[in-house]
Enzyme design. Structure first.
Site, mmCIF file in Angstrom:
data_model
loop_
_atom_site.group_PDB
_atom_site.id
_atom_site.type_symbol
_atom_site.label_atom_id
_atom_site.label_comp_id
_atom_site.label_asym_id
_atom_site.label_seq_id
_atom_site.Cartn_x
_atom_site.Cartn_y
_atom_site.Cartn_z
ATOM 1 N N GLU A 134 0.803 -1.216 0.000
ATOM 2 C CA GLU A 134 0.000 0.000 0.000
ATOM 3 C C GLU A 134 0.843 1.277 0.000
ATOM 4 O O GLU A 134 0.298 2.375 -0.204
ATOM 5 C CB GLU A 134 -0.936 -0.004 1.215
ATOM 6 C CG GLU A 134 -2.026 -1.071 1.096
ATOM 7 C CD GLU A 134 -2.906 -1.170 2.327
ATOM 8 O OE1 GLU A 134 -2.477 -0.700 3.401
ATOM 9 O OE2 GLU A 134 -4.018 -1.711 2.215
ATOM 10 N N GLU A 179 7.910 -21.609 7.977
ATOM 11 C CA GLU A 179 8.225 -20.715 9.095
ATOM 12 C C GLU A 179 9.203 -21.334 10.074
ATOM 13 O O GLU A 179 9.757 -20.638 10.932
ATOM 14 C CB GLU A 179 6.951 -20.337 9.835
ATOM 15 C CG GLU A 179 6.289 -21.465 10.596
ATOM 16 C CD GLU A 179 5.064 -20.995 11.343
ATOM 17 O OE1 GLU A 179 5.110 -21.016 12.580
ATOM 18 O OE2 GLU A 179 4.064 -20.617 10.692
#
Length: 299
Positions: free
Chosen positions: A83, A114
């Site tokens: 954004e 992860e």
């Protein structure tokens, strides 16, 4: 660290009856839990401010802001990074979001990604990490190996590092220069850290990226004066920004923007200083894009 011992993984005594509540009672209970998030984040504001200043310093030195996380935390970092270009007019790649398992993990969990500290280090190496960059690790649990590996490598290179976790004294906090740990308490749905923990991380990321861009000259007053007018909505927003900043009519603001290639900063400077478009752009360049400084320059 035992996962079950973490605050974010413990059971919430106030929501033990979720499945027995009416729907209105259930969402009310969720809302009551959410009310605690802003208060928890408030306690971390001194550390958030340090992270904002460190991120701005990285940008001013030619570095990048790099988020890294797994699962929900990784997705939040990618979202915030994505954004920044349309909001602040910065190039793609100045703010980067890394997620364990790569882009495909945005839509579907990549099992085991992860759990690898080496993968965190490798992902940063692939970005050609330099000491001017800042690396911000996100992990609600505070123990994600992917993030720990990345933060350790970043510190080895001399980068400033930030850890955002929802458990106190977490492993990622211990390997970062700045630790931001909003402790929101047990989730309404046990262990579902996309709830309060995710909301807390989103609030912190909002402040870091927006605050850094303010310090980087991408904001004047409270207007996003570097917004890119890349579609009809953003052309309209850019016109309204110039109108708000100058008091000009919408049509007059649009006429100035047509002279600047729909760049709001030089259009505002033209309106408030009397400069023409090339001179306004030169003045802004002289002040590294800081509109307030350009407006204060009376030479």
């Amino acid at each position: 660290m035992n996962l079950g011992a973490l605050v974010s993984e413990s059971r919430n005594p106030e929501t033990m009856d979720l499945d027995a509540l009416t729907t209105l009672e259930m969402v009310t209970r969720f809302n009551q839990q959410d009310e605690r998030v802003a208060a928890a984040v408030r306690l971390t504001l001194p550390e958030v401010a340090k992270a904002v200043d460190a991120a701005a310093a990285a940008l001013k030195s030619g570095g990048r802001i790099i988020y890294m996380g797994a699962g929900t935390s990784g997705r939040l970092g990618v979202l915030d990074a994505s954004e920044c270009p349309p909001t602040f007019g910065v190039p793609h790649g100045l703010v980067i979001g890394l997620i364990a398992g790569g882009p495909s993990a945005l839509l579907k969990a990549v099992e085991g990604a992860e759990d690898s500290p080496e993968l965190g280090e490798t992902d940063l190496k692939n970005l050609n990490l330099t000491e001017n960059d800042i690396v911000i690790g996100l992990a609600a649990s505070g123990r994600t190996p992917y993030v720990i590996g990345g933060l350790k490598y970043a510190r080895l290179l001399g980068c400033c590092t930030v850890a955002i976790s929802c458990n106190p004294d977490s492993p990622i906090a211990q390997v970062a220069d700045i630790a931001i740990s909003p402790v929101v308490g047990p989730e309404a749905l046990t262990g579902s850290t996309r709830l309060k923990s995710g909301t807390a991380q989103k609030l912190v990321l909002n402040m870091i990226s927006t605050g850094a861009m303010v310090r980087f000259g991408k904001v004047w007053q409270n207007l996003m004066v570097d917004v890119k007018a890349t579609n009809v909505k953003l052309v309209d927003r850019t016109c309204r920004i110039v109108t708000e900043a100058t008091g000009l009519s919408y049509e007059a603001a649009k006429a100035l923007l047509e002279q600047t290639g729909y760049e709001a900063k030089p259009a505002i400077l033209m309106a408030l200083s009397g400069l023409n478009a090339p001179a306004a752009k030169d003045r802004l360049a002289l002040h590294n894009g800081f509109l307030r400084e350009a407006l204060n320059d009376k030479t």
